[in-house]
Design a protein around this motif. Sequence first.
Motif, mmCIF file in Angstrom:
data_model
loop_
_atom_site.group_PDB
_atom_site.id
_atom_site.type_symbol
_atom_site.label_atom_id
_atom_site.label_comp_id
_atom_site.label_asym_id
_atom_site.label_seq_id
_atom_site.Cartn_x
_atom_site.Cartn_y
_atom_site.Cartn_z
ATOM 1 N N ASN A 215 12.290 5.135 2.606
ATOM 2 C CA ASN A 215 13.584 4.576 2.260
ATOM 3 C C ASN A 215 13.510 3.105 2.623
ATOM 4 N N ASN A 216 13.176 2.310 1.619
ATOM 5 C CA ASN A 216 12.936 0.891 1.876
ATOM 6 C C ASN A 216 14.263 0.106 1.828
ATOM 7 N N ARG A 217 14.213 -1.140 2.226
ATOM 8 C CA ARG A 217 15.388 -2.011 2.296
ATOM 9 C C ARG A 217 16.398 -1.479 3.293
ATOM 10 N N SER B 171 11.755 -1.425 6.451
ATOM 11 C CA SER B 171 11.962 -2.633 5.681
ATOM 12 C C SER B 171 10.605 -3.291 5.469
ATOM 13 N N ALA B 172 10.108 -3.170 4.259
ATOM 14 C CA ALA B 172 8.792 -3.727 3.946
ATOM 15 C C ALA B 172 8.821 -5.250 4.056
ATOM 16 N N LYS B 173 9.938 -5.813 3.646
ATOM 17 C CA LYS B 173 10.061 -7.268 3.651
ATOM 18 C C LYS B 173 9.961 -7.811 5.083
ATOM 19 N N ARG C 122 11.532 3.259 -8.435
ATOM 20 C CA ARG C 122 12.207 2.461 -9.453
ATOM 21 C C ARG C 122 11.900 0.978 -9.272
ATOM 22 N N THR C 123 12.090 0.248 -10.319
ATOM 23 C CA THR C 123 11.893 -1.198 -10.295
ATOM 24 C C THR C 123 12.675 -1.834 -9.150
ATOM 25 N N SER C 124 12.034 -2.789 -8.508
ATOM 26 C CA SER C 124 12.666 -3.585 -7.450
ATOM 27 C C SER C 124 12.940 -2.843 -6.149
ATOM 28 N N ASN C 125 12.438 -1.609 -6.019
ATOM 29 C CA ASN C 125 12.640 -0.916 -4.747
ATOM 30 C C ASN C 125 11.748 -1.492 -3.644
ATOM 31 N N GLY C 126 10.738 -2.256 -4.066
ATOM 32 C CA GLY C 126 9.866 -2.885 -3.064
ATOM 33 C C GLY C 126 8.464 -2.296 -2.986
ATOM 34 N N LYS C 127 7.989 -1.696 -4.065
ATOM 35 C CA LYS C 127 6.648 -1.092 -4.063
ATOM 36 C C LYS C 127 5.580 -2.133 -3.718
ATOM 37 N N SER C 128 5.622 -3.259 -4.458
ATOM 38 C CA SER C 128 4.604 -4.294 -4.225
ATOM 39 C C SER C 128 4.720 -4.868 -2.817
ATOM 40 N N THR C 129 5.951 -4.991 -2.330
ATOM 41 C CA THR C 129 6.152 -5.528 -0.980
ATOM 42 C C THR C 129 5.608 -4.570 0.081
ATOM 43 N N VAL C 130 5.783 -3.268 -0.137
ATOM 44 C CA VAL C 130 5.260 -2.279 0.816
ATOM 45 C C VAL C 130 3.736 -2.409 0.900
ATOM 46 N N ASP D 79 16.925 -2.553 6.061
ATOM 47 C CA ASP D 79 17.561 -3.703 6.708
ATOM 48 C C ASP D 79 18.824 -4.119 5.954
ATOM 49 N N ALA D 80 18.838 -3.842 4.657
ATOM 50 C CA ALA D 80 19.961 -4.310 3.851
ATOM 51 C C ALA D 80 20.947 -3.195 3.539
ATOM 52 N N SER D 81 20.664 -2.016 4.132
ATOM 53 C CA SER D 81 21.427 -0.846 3.684
ATOM 54 C C SER D 81 22.846 -0.796 4.217
ATOM 55 N N PRO E 264 4.292 0.064 -12.343
ATOM 56 C CA PRO E 264 5.582 -0.434 -12.812
ATOM 57 C C PRO E 264 6.661 0.584 -12.424
ATOM 58 N N GLY E 265 7.911 0.208 -12.479
ATOM 59 C CA GLY E 265 8.987 1.138 -12.111
ATOM 60 C C GLY E 265 8.974 2.394 -12.969
ATOM 61 N N VAL E 266 9.210 3.549 -12.333
ATOM 62 C CA VAL E 266 9.209 4.802 -13.108
ATOM 63 C C VAL E 266 10.380 4.859 -14.088
ATOM 64 N N SER F 3 5.489 -10.273 -6.080
ATOM 65 C CA SER F 3 6.689 -9.435 -5.950
ATOM 66 C C SER F 3 7.932 -10.276 -6.172
ATOM 67 N N GLY F 4 9.023 -9.581 -6.379
ATOM 68 C CA GLY F 4 10.298 -10.260 -6.518
ATOM 69 C C GLY F 4 10.606 -10.668 -7.949
ATOM 70 N N ILE F 5 11.688 -11.394 -8.063
ATOM 71 C CA ILE F 5 12.182 -11.787 -9.385
ATOM 72 C C ILE F 5 11.106 -12.575 -10.146
ATOM 73 N N GLY F 6 10.927 -12.200 -11.403
ATOM 74 C CA GLY F 6 9.923 -12.880 -12.222
ATOM 75 C C GLY F 6 8.521 -12.372 -11.961
ATOM 76 N N HIS F 7 8.375 -11.443 -11.014
ATOM 77 C CA HIS F 7 7.049 -10.899 -10.735
ATOM 78 C C HIS F 7 7.058 -9.393 -10.796
ATOM 79 N N THR F 8 7.841 -8.894 -11.742
ATOM 80 C CA THR F 8 7.879 -7.465 -11.948
ATOM 81 C C THR F 8 6.483 -6.967 -12.300
ATOM 82 N N THR F 9 6.096 -5.896 -11.636
ATOM 83 C CA THR F 9 4.785 -5.322 -11.915
ATOM 84 C C THR F 9 4.844 -4.649 -13.284
HETATM 85 P P1 GTP Z 1 8.779 -4.027 -9.714
HETATM 86 O O1 GTP Z 1 7.365 -4.407 -9.607
HETATM 87 O O2 GTP Z 1 9.579 -4.997 -10.442
HETATM 88 O O3 GTP Z 1 8.960 -2.637 -10.205
HETATM 89 O O4 GTP Z 1 9.402 -4.068 -8.224
HETATM 90 P P2 GTP Z 1 8.802 -3.635 -6.841
HETATM 91 O O5 GTP Z 1 9.195 -2.247 -6.549
HETATM 92 O O6 GTP Z 1 7.359 -3.940 -6.762
HETATM 93 O O7 GTP Z 1 9.608 -4.561 -5.831
HETATM 94 P P3 GTP Z 1 9.135 -5.907 -5.149
HETATM 95 O O8 GTP Z 1 8.159 -5.622 -4.079
HETATM 96 O O9 GTP Z 1 8.779 -6.886 -6.178
HETATM 97 O O10 GTP Z 1 10.494 -6.319 -4.447
HETATM 98 C C1 GTP Z 1 11.631 -6.666 -5.180
HETATM 99 C C2 GTP Z 1 12.500 -7.578 -4.318
HETATM 100 O O11 GTP Z 1 12.993 -6.864 -3.211
HETATM 101 C C3 GTP Z 1 11.722 -8.746 -3.755
HETATM 102 O O12 GTP Z 1 12.517 -9.883 -3.808
HETATM 103 C C4 GTP Z 1 11.478 -8.363 -2.313
HETATM 104 O O13 GTP Z 1 11.383 -9.462 -1.452
HETATM 105 C C5 GTP Z 1 12.691 -7.535 -2.017
HETATM 106 N N1 GTP Z 1 12.420 -6.540 -0.985
HETATM 107 C C6 GTP Z 1 11.351 -5.701 -0.912
HETATM 108 N N2 GTP Z 1 11.433 -4.943 0.191
HETATM 109 C C7 GTP Z 1 12.565 -5.291 0.826
HETATM 110 C C8 GTP Z 1 13.188 -4.858 2.043
HETATM 111 O O14 GTP Z 1 12.711 -3.985 2.751
HETATM 112 N N3 GTP Z 1 14.354 -5.455 2.378
HETATM 113 C C9 GTP Z 1 14.909 -6.422 1.619
HETATM 114 N N4 GTP Z 1 16.031 -6.943 2.039
HETATM 115 N N5 GTP Z 1 14.366 -6.850 0.481
HETATM 116 C C10 GTP Z 1 13.204 -6.309 0.084
#
Ligand code: GTP
Length: 425
Positions: A239-241, A294-296, A87-95, A243-245, A183-185, A107-113
């Motif tokens: 199971n990303n994020r 945690s990809a971030k 899904r969107t914002s799960n961190g695909k691009s960050t991984v 660190d924030a779970s 893009p997010g499914v 990645s992140g806000i304003g950089h939706t794939t």
């Molecule tokens: P879309 O391209 O919009 O579908 O999103 P995406 O799945 O590519 O997510 P993206 O990598 O853009 O990450 C979205 C936000 O989550 C960014 O601000 C990242 O920094 C943040 N983020 C990604 N991975 C993690 C993580 O493991 N932990 C935390 N705390 N934040 C993360």
Amino acid sequence: SHLRSTDIRTDNSPLQIFVKAKKKINDIFVEIEDYVQDTVGFMKSLQAERNIVTAEEGERIESYVDKVHAIRDVLKRDHMKVAFFGRTSNGKSTVINAMLRDKILPSGIGHTTNCFLQVEGSDNGESYLITEGSTEKQPVQSVGQLGHALCKEKLCESHLVRIFWPKEKCLLLRDDVVFVDSPGVDVTPNLDEWIDKHCLDADVFVLVANAESTLMVTEKNFFHKVSTKLSKPNIFILNNRWDASASEPEFFEQLVKEQKEVRAQHQERAVDFLSRELKVYTPKDAEERVFFVSAKETLQARLQEQRGQPSHNGALAEGFQTRYFEFQDFERKFEECISKSAVKTKFEQHSQRGKHIATEIRQTLDEILDRTQKMKSEQLHIKKEVHDKLNYTEQQLMLLTQEMKDKIHHMVEDVEQRVSKALSE
Ligand code: GTP
Ligand code: MG
């Protein structure tokens, strides 16, 4: 220093299974090409001299030149492909960035794939992008520029933008791994089109889930669709994020306990999804496909390391080291899986075809040899017949001359006798 730190992995990286297999099969096809060329030359010489080779045979063997060449071209382009969904914002691009050890994808806000992005290695240190339907290389110097270039393109979500990044900047790219970001499914009604266009040749799928929530129907549906079109796709669940779970309980012990429970629940559901629902793994094998990361943090740590600073600068959350190790653990299992799978799906076909060509050529040459041998023995046979006939005539002649000699002898004797008789009388 960045290459030095990753160099250590080079020799024992499971990706080498694919790299070595690719080199080997390439070498074999160079040999096959030589073999075909030699055969074509040989057959031409036979055709010119005598009628030992038929025109059809000549053409058939000659057609292998193009075939072998086409296979060699495909082989050169063969790579290992991993596609990321979630899904969107799960961190695909960050991984993907974490695996590439660099902020390549926005990645992140304003950089939706908002379309498919494929990252692959380029030679000569070039970085550029090519949009679908175009051959123009648009140079890219930075992530910012890339983000900008992607925004101005007005791309359709199922379109593909290929991003070429210098091979020497990342071992995964050097070893022919190609990354596909999506893009997010949850934002598309066109999952079927996505799958047909981008997934059928993927060796591995990574579902980037959000550890802060459970697996969603949209995410599950997507993989249900994938598994109707591909038998037994290779799937990893991140199971990303992680660190924030955890919520923020007052006591550390409380946090550890809660995280354990959440993890067990996610793990159970993910295993259930892979084994019972999708039926792609046994529950035991499925266990090995689920990771809490945690990809971030991983990306941050790697960027720090590259600057020569410690990965853990104190500002990171509790449990960072474990999550970082788990990410590395995921990468290792991923590399093993993708290289084995790619060798099988990509090279098995090529080796079958190579074998087929070699067998065909051998058969044709055997037939030709057979034919020449028959011709030779026929010639020998004719020679022998002639020889025998000559012998016979010679013998006859000899007999004949002997007979004549005898006759003449007799005649002479007879005449002599008669003459002496007449004289005496
Ligand atoms: P879309 O391209 O919009 O579908 O999103 P995406 O799945 O590519 O997510 P993206 O990598 O853009 O990450 C979205 C936000 O989550 C960014 O601000 C990242 O920094 C943040 N983020 C990604 N991975 C993690 C993580 O493991 N932990 C935390 N705390 N934040 C993360
Ligand atoms: Mg993204």
